[in-house]
Design a protein around this motif. Structure first.
Motif, PDB file in Angstrom:
ATOM      1  N   UNK A  85     -43.737   6.734   1.542  1.00  0.00           N
ATOM      2  CA  UNK A  85     -44.758   5.906   1.496  1.00  0.00           C
ATOM      3  C   UNK A  85     -43.701   4.965   1.615  1.00  0.00           C
ATOM      4  N   UNK A  87     -45.561   2.379  -0.688  1.00  0.00           N
ATOM      5  CA  UNK A  87     -45.224   2.720  -1.515  1.00  0.00           C
ATOM      6  C   UNK A  87     -43.503   2.746  -2.670  1.00  0.00           C
ATOM      7  N   UNK A  88     -43.328   3.356  -2.582  1.00  0.00           N
ATOM      8  CA  UNK A  88     -41.889   3.709  -2.503  1.00  0.00           C
ATOM      9  C   UNK A  88     -40.638   2.805  -2.428  1.00  0.00           C
ATOM     10  N   UNK A  91     -41.434   0.053  -4.375  1.00  0.00           N
ATOM     11  CA  UNK A  91     -39.756   0.538  -5.643  1.00  0.00           C
ATOM     12  C   UNK A  91     -38.892   0.414  -5.551  1.00  0.00           C
ATOM     13  N   UNK A  94     -37.566  -3.412  -4.830  1.00  0.00           N
ATOM     14  CA  UNK A  94     -37.504  -4.219  -6.329  1.00  0.00           C
ATOM     15  C   UNK A  94     -35.991  -3.263  -7.969  1.00  0.00           C
ATOM     16  N   UNK A  95     -35.876  -1.996  -6.980  1.00  0.00           N
ATOM     17  CA  UNK A  95     -34.706  -1.232  -8.125  1.00  0.00           C
ATOM     18  C   UNK A  95     -33.726  -2.294  -7.631  1.00  0.00           C
TER      19      UNK A  95
ATOM     20  N   UNK B  55     -39.609  -3.034 -18.533  1.00  0.00           N
ATOM     21  CA  UNK B  55     -38.955  -3.206 -16.769  1.00  0.00           C
ATOM     22  C   UNK B  55     -38.104  -2.536 -15.717  1.00  0.00           C
ATOM     23  N   UNK B  59     -40.208   0.262 -13.617  1.00  0.00           N
ATOM     24  CA  UNK B  59     -39.295   0.452 -11.526  1.00  0.00           C
ATOM     25  C   UNK B  59     -39.877   1.867 -11.938  1.00  0.00           C
ATOM     26  N   UNK B  62     -42.481   4.052 -10.926  1.00  0.00           N
ATOM     27  CA  UNK B  62     -43.036   2.963  -9.271  1.00  0.00           C
ATOM     28  C   UNK B  62     -42.711   3.902  -8.588  1.00  0.00           C
ATOM     29  N   UNK B  63     -41.048   4.588  -8.736  1.00  0.00           N
ATOM     30  CA  UNK B  63     -40.454   5.108  -7.901  1.00  0.00           C
ATOM     31  C   UNK B  63     -41.317   6.159  -8.100  1.00  0.00           C
ATOM     32  N   UNK B  65     -44.041   7.181  -8.671  1.00  0.00           N
ATOM     33  CA  UNK B  65     -45.751   7.307  -8.628  1.00  0.00           C
ATOM     34  C   UNK B  65     -45.376   6.716  -7.171  1.00  0.00           C
ATOM     35  N   UNK B  66     -44.526   6.557  -6.338  1.00  0.00           N
ATOM     36  CA  UNK B  66     -44.551   6.052  -4.673  1.00  0.00           C
ATOM     37  C   UNK B  66     -43.660   7.480  -4.362  1.00  0.00           C
ATOM     38  N   UNK B  67     -43.606   8.981  -4.750  1.00  0.00           N
ATOM     39  CA  UNK B  67     -43.032   9.527  -4.034  1.00  0.00           C
ATOM     40  C   UNK B  67     -44.260  10.761  -3.399  1.00  0.00           C
ATOM     41  N   UNK B  68     -45.175  10.965  -3.571  1.00  0.00           N
ATOM     42  CA  UNK B  68     -46.031  11.356  -3.143  1.00  0.00           C
ATOM     43  C   UNK B  68     -46.378  10.894  -1.859  1.00  0.00           C
ATOM     44  N   UNK B  69     -46.757  12.423  -0.616  1.00  0.00           N
ATOM     45  CA  UNK B  69     -46.636  10.901   0.754  1.00  0.00           C
ATOM     46  C   UNK B  69     -45.648  11.912   1.494  1.00  0.00           C
ATOM     47  N   UNK B  70     -43.793  11.494   0.867  1.00  0.00           N
ATOM     48  CA  UNK B  70     -42.761  11.988   1.656  1.00  0.00           C
ATOM     49  C   UNK B  70     -42.651  12.872   2.188  1.00  0.00           C
TER      50      UNK B  70
END
Lengths: 157, 86
Positions: A85, A87-88, A91, A94-95, B55, B59, B62-63, B65-70
């Protein structure tokens, strides 16, 4: 002029917020315009509505690899199909901004030693979105020397 | 949205597993129970990286929450591995 926009500009004129804050606020209240990093997806594809193309943001980065046994030395073909994704990816990029400044020099040196002449300190957080947006527009097709020994496809969907 | 399920399937020439639906959302229970320790770990990491704890939390969030869909699928030498995160 939009009422929210006018209020933001008045706050900026009154010195209550900085120009950067005003820019962020305006960007937040306005729908994002179509950018280079967007691809055209067809709305209701296949129902005969040709030309009803709607611009949508790419959600996933796909990497497809197909290698035959000559290439890998393994029995039978090897295929890798990865969907990440966006979005991942954002992120993750940004890391990289968390890497301490002291480590940048060592990392740059190690990267250039391995053939990646990249200067991490030059990647600013404000460039990251642009980087990801350009990635959305990326399509790489690689074929092996002898025709179809290895195929690599990187694209966004 | 945080991941709710992970689907894992492994297949070899000799045996195969059915598609395993792992309820990842249940990890919230140990995460909540261990949250004071996790917070201390994050504080230590934030100090080590000379960054703000908030921060760092943003971060990590964010990671997560970004995992779904992988979706990762690998096939080689008759073996097949599928990992999907929903």
């Amino acid at each position: 002029m939009n009422e929210n926009r006018r209020q933001i500009l008045e706050m900026l004129a009154a010195g209550k917020i900085t120009a950067d804050e005003a820019e962020r606020l305006i960007a937040a209240i306005e729908p994002e315009p179509a950018t280079v990093g967007e691809y055209v997806g067809t709305a209701g594809g296949g129902n005969g509505q040709k030309g009803a193309a709607v611009k949508t943001r790419a959600k996933y980065l796909r990497v497809l690899v197909e290698a035959d046994e000559e290439m890998t030395g393994m029995k039978g073909p090897t295929t890798v199909n990865v969907r990440v994704p966006m979005q991942l990816l954002r992120a993750g990029v940004r890391l990289a901004s968390l890497i301490p400044a002291q480590a940048h020099g060592q990392l740059d040196e190690a990267l250039s030693r391995h053939g990646v002449p990249l200067t991490l300190s030059q990647i600013k957080p404000e460039n990251l979105e642009e980087l990801i947006d350009h990635l959305e527009d990326l399509t790489v097709d690689v074929e092996g020397k002898e025709g179809n020994t290895t195929k690599v496809r990187v694209f966004c969907e | 949205m945080t991941p709710n399920f992970a689907i894992i399937a492994i297949e070899t020439p000799h045996w195969r597993t059915p598609q395993l639906w792992l309820p990842v959302f249940l990890l919230w229970i140990p995460v909540i129970l261990l949250s004071p320790i996790l917070f201390l770990v994050l504080v230590a990491v934030a100090i080590g990286l000379r960054t703000s704890i908030w921060r760092l939390i943003a971060l990590v969030w964010g990671i997560v929450c970004g995992l779904p869909g992988t979706d990762v699928r690998v096939r080689s030498e008759g073996n097949r591995v599928v990992v999907r995160i929903l």
